[in-house]
Design an enzyme around this catalytic site. Structure first.
Site, mmCIF file in Angstrom:
data_model
loop_
_atom_site.group_PDB
_atom_site.id
_atom_site.type_symbol
_atom_site.label_atom_id
_atom_site.label_comp_id
_atom_site.label_asym_id
_atom_site.label_seq_id
_atom_site.Cartn_x
_atom_site.Cartn_y
_atom_site.Cartn_z
ATOM 1 N N ASN A 6 0.864 -1.185 0.000
ATOM 2 C CA ASN A 6 0.000 0.000 0.000
ATOM 3 C C ASN A 6 0.903 1.239 0.000
ATOM 4 O O ASN A 6 1.689 1.435 0.941
ATOM 5 C CB ASN A 6 -0.908 -0.032 1.240
ATOM 6 C CG ASN A 6 -1.830 1.167 1.306
ATOM 7 O OD1 ASN A 6 -1.401 2.292 1.036
ATOM 8 N ND2 ASN A 6 -3.066 0.965 1.699
ATOM 9 N N ASP A 8 -0.071 4.483 -0.183
ATOM 10 C CA ASP A 8 -0.785 5.733 0.142
ATOM 11 C C ASP A 8 0.130 6.809 0.719
ATOM 12 O O ASP A 8 -0.001 7.999 0.412
ATOM 13 C CB ASP A 8 -1.876 5.484 1.192
ATOM 14 C CG ASP A 8 -3.064 4.743 0.626
ATOM 15 O OD1 ASP A 8 -3.169 4.626 -0.612
ATOM 16 O OD2 ASP A 8 -3.884 4.258 1.432
ATOM 17 N N HIS A 9 1.042 6.374 1.597
ATOM 18 C CA HIS A 9 1.791 7.393 2.334
ATOM 19 C C HIS A 9 2.942 7.999 1.532
ATOM 20 O O HIS A 9 3.534 8.996 1.969
ATOM 21 C CB HIS A 9 2.204 6.875 3.707
ATOM 22 C CG HIS A 9 0.989 6.601 4.549
ATOM 23 N ND1 HIS A 9 0.000 7.546 4.713
ATOM 24 C CD2 HIS A 9 0.558 5.490 5.185
ATOM 25 C CE1 HIS A 9 -0.980 7.023 5.441
ATOM 26 N NE2 HIS A 9 -0.665 5.778 5.732
ATOM 27 N N ARG A 17 3.083 19.012 1.036
ATOM 28 C CA ARG A 17 3.556 20.274 0.468
ATOM 29 C C ARG A 17 2.840 20.626 -0.829
ATOM 30 O O ARG A 17 3.256 21.558 -1.520
ATOM 31 C CB ARG A 17 5.078 20.184 0.210
ATOM 32 C CG ARG A 17 5.892 20.049 1.478
ATOM 33 C CD ARG A 17 5.853 21.296 2.344
ATOM 34 N NE ARG A 17 6.557 22.388 1.711
ATOM 35 C CZ ARG A 17 7.836 22.649 1.887
ATOM 36 N NH1 ARG A 17 8.559 21.918 2.727
ATOM 37 N NH2 ARG A 17 8.421 23.634 1.259
ATOM 38 N N HIS A 42 -5.625 3.696 -1.585
ATOM 39 C CA HIS A 42 -6.947 4.031 -1.065
ATOM 40 C C HIS A 42 -7.291 5.442 -1.545
ATOM 41 O O HIS A 42 -6.640 6.407 -1.143
ATOM 42 C CB HIS A 42 -6.913 3.970 0.464
ATOM 43 C CG HIS A 42 -8.241 4.205 1.122
ATOM 44 N ND1 HIS A 42 -8.395 4.104 2.490
ATOM 45 C CD2 HIS A 42 -9.460 4.516 0.639
ATOM 46 C CE1 HIS A 42 -9.667 4.358 2.802
ATOM 47 N NE2 HIS A 42 -10.330 4.622 1.688
ATOM 48 N N ARG A 44 -9.500 8.170 -1.032
ATOM 49 C CA ARG A 44 -10.474 8.575 -0.015
ATOM 50 C C ARG A 44 -11.338 9.711 -0.527
ATOM 51 O O ARG A 44 -10.916 10.510 -1.379
ATOM 52 C CB ARG A 44 -9.751 9.024 1.261
ATOM 53 C CG ARG A 44 -8.948 7.920 1.934
ATOM 54 C CD ARG A 44 -8.370 8.426 3.243
ATOM 55 N NE ARG A 44 -9.426 8.711 4.184
ATOM 56 C CZ ARG A 44 -9.728 7.945 5.241
ATOM 57 N NH1 ARG A 44 -9.015 6.875 5.519
ATOM 58 N NH2 ARG A 44 -10.709 8.260 6.032
ATOM 59 N N ARG A 48 -7.039 12.894 0.823
ATOM 60 C CA ARG A 48 -5.928 13.381 1.654
ATOM 61 C C ARG A 48 -4.569 12.862 1.170
ATOM 62 O O ARG A 48 -3.551 13.443 1.487
ATOM 63 C CB ARG A 48 -6.147 13.009 3.115
ATOM 64 C CG ARG A 48 -6.025 11.541 3.388
ATOM 65 C CD ARG A 48 -6.065 11.265 4.874
ATOM 66 N NE ARG A 48 -7.398 11.448 5.420
ATOM 67 C CZ ARG A 48 -7.795 10.883 6.554
ATOM 68 N NH1 ARG A 48 -6.948 10.142 7.249
ATOM 69 N NH2 ARG A 48 -9.013 11.064 6.998
ATOM 70 N N GLU A 69 -8.598 0.487 -2.877
ATOM 71 C CA GLU A 69 -9.439 0.527 -1.658
ATOM 72 C C GLU A 69 -10.395 1.682 -1.795
ATOM 73 O O GLU A 69 -9.971 2.803 -2.131
ATOM 74 C CB GLU A 69 -8.567 0.795 -0.433
ATOM 75 C CG GLU A 69 -8.048 -0.413 0.229
ATOM 76 C CD GLU A 69 -7.265 -0.022 1.468
ATOM 77 O OE1 GLU A 69 -7.674 0.928 2.175
ATOM 78 O OE2 GLU A 69 -6.244 -0.648 1.705
ATOM 79 N N THR A 100 -8.134 3.601 8.333
ATOM 80 C CA THR A 100 -9.337 2.759 8.425
ATOM 81 C C THR A 100 -9.405 2.161 9.825
ATOM 82 O O THR A 100 -8.426 1.586 10.304
ATOM 83 C CB THR A 100 -9.268 1.634 7.365
ATOM 84 O OG1 THR A 100 -8.845 2.206 6.134
ATOM 85 C CG2 THR A 100 -10.602 0.965 7.184
ATOM 86 N N GLU A 150 -10.540 -9.338 2.899
ATOM 87 C CA GLU A 150 -9.307 -8.934 3.573
ATOM 88 C C GLU A 150 -9.652 -8.863 5.052
ATOM 89 O O GLU A 150 -10.514 -8.080 5.461
ATOM 90 C CB GLU A 150 -8.811 -7.579 3.058
ATOM 91 C CG GLU A 150 -7.520 -7.177 3.765
ATOM 92 C CD GLU A 150 -6.917 -5.880 3.237
ATOM 93 O OE1 GLU A 150 -7.134 -5.548 2.054
ATOM 94 O OE2 GLU A 150 -6.243 -5.203 4.026
ATOM 95 N N HIS A 189 -3.546 -4.545 7.802
ATOM 96 C CA HIS A 189 -3.745 -3.374 8.653
ATOM 97 C C HIS A 189 -2.856 -3.482 9.884
ATOM 98 O O HIS A 189 -2.934 -4.450 10.628
ATOM 99 C CB HIS A 189 -5.197 -3.158 9.085
ATOM 100 C CG HIS A 189 -5.479 -1.694 9.261
ATOM 101 N ND1 HIS A 189 -5.159 -1.017 10.413
ATOM 102 C CD2 HIS A 189 -5.950 -0.774 8.404
ATOM 103 C CE1 HIS A 189 -5.457 0.255 10.242
ATOM 104 N NE2 HIS A 189 -5.926 0.434 9.040
HETATM 105 N N1 PXP Z 1 -5.833 -2.870 4.462
HETATM 106 C C1 PXP Z 1 -6.746 -1.889 4.532
HETATM 107 C C2 PXP Z 1 -8.164 -2.221 4.220
HETATM 108 C C3 PXP Z 1 -6.388 -0.573 4.857
HETATM 109 O O1 PXP Z 1 -7.323 0.395 4.916
HETATM 110 C C4 PXP Z 1 -5.032 -0.286 5.104
HETATM 111 C C5 PXP Z 1 -4.613 1.115 5.426
HETATM 112 O O2 PXP Z 1 -4.930 1.957 4.364
HETATM 113 C C6 PXP Z 1 -4.105 -1.341 5.018
HETATM 114 C C7 PXP Z 1 -4.532 -2.621 4.718
HETATM 115 C C8 PXP Z 1 -2.658 -1.115 5.266
HETATM 116 O O3 PXP Z 1 -2.497 -0.807 6.604
HETATM 117 P P1 PXP Z 1 -1.088 -0.296 7.135
HETATM 118 O O4 PXP Z 1 -0.794 0.995 6.443
HETATM 119 O O5 PXP Z 1 -1.297 -0.167 8.597
HETATM 120 O O6 PXP Z 1 -0.088 -1.383 6.749
#
Ligand code: PXP
Length: 236
Positions: A6, A8-9, A17, A42, A44, A48, A69, A100, A150, A189
């Site tokens: 994932n 996202d970050h 920024r 994800h 959202r 964000r 997601e 989440t 999941e 997660h």
């Molecule tokens: N699975 C789902 C459904 C999530 O929402 C997330 C976080 O976006 C993850 C897995 C990954 O979680 P983590 O970033 O804590 O590894």
């Protein structure tokens, strides 16, 4: 055991920024080169981190599996049907949450979810639902027509040391029930390099989705090394 990364970050750092970098597409390519079996993002409602443009570009570039997601909202369903990720994972979404916070209640929302899953499947998108480690939710996932579940490992990850085994056993029992239903079984997660071992050892889980911990390590050692180090733990 497959690893979905994932990213996202990576987008979180960019959005901090409102800058053009770091580029999530580059992170996805590096994760795949290191052996990741899939890329998860994800999108959202509040945008964000990931933006629509990211999902569109990733759909063109990701060579393994793009897992989107999303909340089961009309806006997100329209985007998914248009962009066609390989898989969609339906998650609950609260505006104020940091991440989440729990599984989707597929039992209470069965009627609406059945329609959403059908729309996604008609568009050729494999559908997974993010659920808590609860046999009733596994049964509910099968009944709404999902192809995969999941299982939420958040409670396992957050548990005190002396309660971890109990949470791990709940995840294992839910995974076994899901496999018996013929569902593809994913989990994720809150998993980290330190706590992933007991979850990776559950034989009925086919894939783990891991985000924050891999991106956090990638900031320091690079994405390829971070992914390889996690893959090594999944094989151990
Ligand atoms: N699975 C789902 C459904 C999530 O929402 C997330 C976080 O976006 C993850 C897995 C990954 O979680 P983590 O970033 O804590 O590894």
């Amino acid at each position: 055991m497959r690893l979905g990364v994932n990213i996202d970050h990576v987008a979180t750092v960019r959005q901090a920024r409102l800058a053009p970098e770091p580029e999530p597409v580059a992170a996805a390519v590096l994760a795949e080169l290191a052996g990741a079996h899939g890329i998860t993002v994800h999108l959202r409602g509040d945008r964000r981190h990931m933006q629509e443009r990211d999902v569109e570009l990733l759909r063109q570039v990701v060579a393994t599996k793009l897992n989107l997601e999303m909340a089961a909202t009309p806006e997100m369903i329209d985007i998914a049907v248009r962009v066609k990720p390989h898989q969609a994972t339906l998650v609950p979404e609260q505006p104020e949450e940091l991440t989440t916070t729990g599984g989707l209640d597929v039992v209470s929302h069965a009627a609406a979810l059945r329609i959403v899953v059908r729309s996604l499947r008609t568009a050729g998108i494999g559908t997974s639902v993010f659920i808590d480690a609860d046999p009733a939710q596994v049964q509910g996932a099968a009944e709404v027509g999902a192809e995969a579940v999941e299982i939420n490992t958040g409670p396992y990850a957050d548990a005190a040391e002396n309660a971890r085994a109990e949470h791990r056993d709940q995840v294992a029992a839910a995974a076994e029930a899901a496999a018996e239903q013929g569902l593809d079984v994913l989990a994720g997660h809150g998993l980290t390099y330190q706590n992933v071992g007991p979850i990776a050892a559950i034989p009925t889980i086919a894939e783990l989705n891991i985000g924050h911990s891999i991106v956090a390590r990638a900031v320091l050692v690079g994405m390829e090394r971070a992914v390889r180090e996690m893959l090594a733990l999944l094989r151990a």
